[in-house]
Design an enzyme around this catalytic site. Structure first.
Site, short mmCIF file in Angstrom:
data_model
loop_
_atom_site.label_atom_id
_atom_site.label_comp_id
_atom_site.label_asym_id
_atom_site.label_seq_id
_atom_site.Cartn_x
_atom_site.Cartn_y
_atom_site.Cartn_z
N LYS A 119 3.92 -2.18 8.40
CA LYS A 119 2.65 -2.16 9.12
C LYS A 119 2.72 -2.93 10.43
O LYS A 119 2.07 -2.56 11.41
CB LYS A 119 1.51 -2.72 8.24
CG LYS A 119 1.09 -1.73 7.17
CD LYS A 119 -0.12 -2.19 6.41
CE LYS A 119 -0.51 -1.20 5.34
NZ LYS A 119 -1.48 -1.75 4.39
N LYS A 221 6.17 8.78 2.71
CA LYS A 221 5.03 8.68 1.78
C LYS A 221 3.79 9.37 2.36
O LYS A 221 3.56 9.29 3.57
CB LYS A 221 4.75 7.18 1.59
CG LYS A 221 3.81 6.83 0.49
CD LYS A 221 3.60 5.32 0.42
CE LYS A 221 2.74 4.82 1.56
NZ LYS A 221 2.27 3.43 1.41
N LYS A 224 -2.58 7.45 4.64
CA LYS A 224 -3.84 7.57 5.38
C LYS A 224 -3.60 7.53 6.87
O LYS A 224 -4.39 8.05 7.65
CB LYS A 224 -4.73 6.36 5.06
CG LYS A 224 -5.24 6.29 3.65
CD LYS A 224 -5.92 4.92 3.42
CE LYS A 224 -6.37 4.79 1.98
NZ LYS A 224 -6.82 3.44 1.64
P1 TYM Z 1 -4.25 1.52 -0.66
O1 TYM Z 1 -5.66 1.48 -0.24
O2 TYM Z 1 -3.19 1.73 0.37
O3 TYM Z 1 -4.03 2.65 -1.74
C1 TYM Z 1 -4.88 2.76 -2.87
C2 TYM Z 1 -4.07 3.20 -4.09
O4 TYM Z 1 -3.43 4.46 -3.82
C3 TYM Z 1 -2.04 4.37 -4.11
N1 TYM Z 1 -1.31 5.23 -3.18
C4 TYM Z 1 -0.46 6.19 -3.56
N2 TYM Z 1 -0.07 6.61 -4.77
C5 TYM Z 1 0.82 7.63 -4.82
N3 TYM Z 1 1.32 8.24 -3.71
C6 TYM Z 1 0.96 7.85 -2.48
N4 TYM Z 1 1.45 8.45 -1.40
C7 TYM Z 1 0.03 6.77 -2.36
N5 TYM Z 1 -0.55 6.15 -1.31
C8 TYM Z 1 -1.36 5.20 -1.82
C9 TYM Z 1 -1.72 2.91 -3.88
O5 TYM Z 1 -0.53 2.53 -4.55
C10 TYM Z 1 -2.94 2.22 -4.44
O6 TYM Z 1 -2.84 2.12 -5.84
N6 TYM Z 1 -2.94 -3.25 -1.41
C11 TYM Z 1 -3.66 -2.12 -1.98
C12 TYM Z 1 -5.11 -2.40 -2.29
C13 TYM Z 1 -5.35 -3.61 -3.12
C14 TYM Z 1 -5.13 -3.73 -4.51
C15 TYM Z 1 -5.56 -5.04 -4.86
C16 TYM Z 1 -4.62 -2.87 -5.47
C17 TYM Z 1 -5.88 -4.80 -2.69
N7 TYM Z 1 -6.01 -5.66 -3.74
C18 TYM Z 1 -5.46 -5.49 -6.16
C19 TYM Z 1 -4.53 -3.34 -6.78
C20 TYM Z 1 -4.94 -4.64 -7.12
C21 TYM Z 1 -3.60 -0.97 -1.00
O7 TYM Z 1 -3.42 -1.14 0.17
O8 TYM Z 1 -3.89 0.23 -1.53
#
Ligand code: TYM
Length: 359
Positions: A119, A221, A224
């Site tokens: 990032k 991957k 978003k």
């Molecule tokens: P975020 O918002 O990027 O993504 C949300 C969830 O979607 C999953 N994900 C994917 N799974 C499969 N294939 C993909 N291409 C893909 N892109 C995203 C992510 O693994 C996630 O489960 N850091 C986290 C948010 C967060 C969080 C937490 C999660 C903050 N605090 C505590 C769990 C527990 C994040 O940026 O997710």
């Protein structure tokens, strides 16, 4: 011997373009876990602001995206009455615990985080400090509820390992104080029984959609932030858009193999088969059993039809829920109130453990 109460926690950032990876890799699996567990699902708005304002879009976008992600949780089947749904910034204890974790986590640990490197890009000097300590806030999200299980996609694995390292160091650094105050939970560590305040949280990662890839490049991957909208299926895409994106998805020119081994070195084929498997709650073997030997000209329309059938009702429900922002806000307020009670219980203990005076 007492043990940690099983509790599921997970979160999604309200940064727009919620996509099929977020749904299949995380949200849909949260819904299944609701059956037999207490669950807390969070819209992590404080994480969203760790990048440049131009990336997260500013205050109106953040408000809009927070409500939209909440609507997606509800549309996918998250039950905000039986479980807890809220936005992170409402529960101040997350950032309070994150500060303590800023003092527990080591620079060396954070320097290894690949998501920070991705990032921040080449201009690391210009990345926010918040982006650097992002994983500490994530650890606080989880541990402020002493959650034991965290369902996420593969890309969050390293952050969850860090969460365990933080929990372990806190437990060790303060072990005498934790025992003195009688706040420890007996846990097994190898042959030893130790007294811990925080659990070593288990990541719940798996299934055919743990890492969905871009539809334009099977080595990247699904994300978003990919500038090409054709690279992902957004949860709010209509039927025509979904079909078009699948039709245009990059593939090779061979027919599908009959065995999973045959998907090796064919990342795009592997990805589409994984999506089909996840959408039908099956596995890649089963999909290849039915489609092995077929050309993409047969498989893609079948996948498009399936994706439209599964996703259209969710998009429709998201639109219906989003039309009533008052309802969405009330869900978050109620969830925030219930989450705060749990989080404050942990924080009172943490303040005592660390040695912060309180009433
Ligand atoms: P975020 O918002 O990027 O993504 C949300 C969830 O979607 C999953 N994900 C994917 N799974 C499969 N294939 C993909 N291409 C893909 N892109 C995203 C992510 O693994 C996630 O489960 N850091 C986290 C948010 C967060 C969080 C937490 C999660 C903050 N605090 C505590 C769990 C527990 C994040 O940026 O997710």
């Amino acid at each position: 011997m007492s043990t940690f109460e099983p509790l599921v926690f997970s979160g999604v950032q309200p940064t727009g373009n919620l996509h099929l990876g977020n749904y299949l890799g995380a949200i849909r699996r949260w819904v299944a876990l609701q059956e037999n567990n207490n669950c807390i699902y969070c819209v992590v708005d404080q994480h969203a602001i760790t990048q440049a304002v131009s990336v997260w879009g500013g205050p109106s976008e953040l408000l809009r995206n927070t409500r939209e992600v909440t609507a997606a949780f509800l549309a996918a089947g998250v039950d905000p009455k039986k479980h807890i749904v809220f936005n992170q910034s409402r529960v101040r204890q997350h950032s309070e615990l994150a500060w303590v974790f800023n003092c527990i986590a080591r620079m060396g640990w954070l320097n290894r985080m690949t998501q920070f490197k991705d990032k921040a890009g080449k201009d690391r000097e210009n990345a926010s400090v918040g982006l650097y300590v992002y994983p500490n806030l994530m650890a606080a999200d989880i541990l402020v509820y002493r959650a034991t299980h965290v369902p996420v996609g593969e890309d969050q694995k390293q952050h969850l390992e860090l969460t365990r390292d933080i929990a372990q160091k806190f437990n060790t650094d303060f072990s005498d104080r934790i025992s003195e105050l009688g706040l420890g939970v007996e846990t097994q560590s190898g042959h030893e029984t130790i007294s811990s305040f925080f659990p070593l949280t288990e990541p719940v990662i798996g299934g055919p959609a743990a890492r969905l890839m871009s539809l334009r490049d099977g080595t990247k991957k699904m994300s978003k932030s990919d500038p090409s909208d054709l690279s992902r299926i957004n949860l709010i895409d209509d039927a025509d858009t979904i079909s078009k994106k699948i039709r245009k998805a990059k593939t090779d020119s061979d027919p599908l193999p009959s065995e999973v081994d045959g998907l090796k070195d064919r990342p795009e084929a592997d990805n589409l088969v994984g999506i089909y498997a996840a959408l039908t709650d099956s596995d890649k073997e089963t999909v290849l059993h039915n489609f092995g030997g077929q050309q993409f000209s047969v498989f893609k329309p079948a996948l498009a039809e399936l994706a439209v059938e599964k996703l259209s009702p969710i998009a429709a429900e998201m639109r219906r829920i989003s039309a009533d922002p008052g309802f969405v806000d009330a869900v978050l307020k109620d969830g925030g109130e219930r989450a705060s009670i749990l989080a404050e219980k942990t924080m009172r203990n943490v303040r005592d453990i660390v040695g912060f005076l309180q009433d």
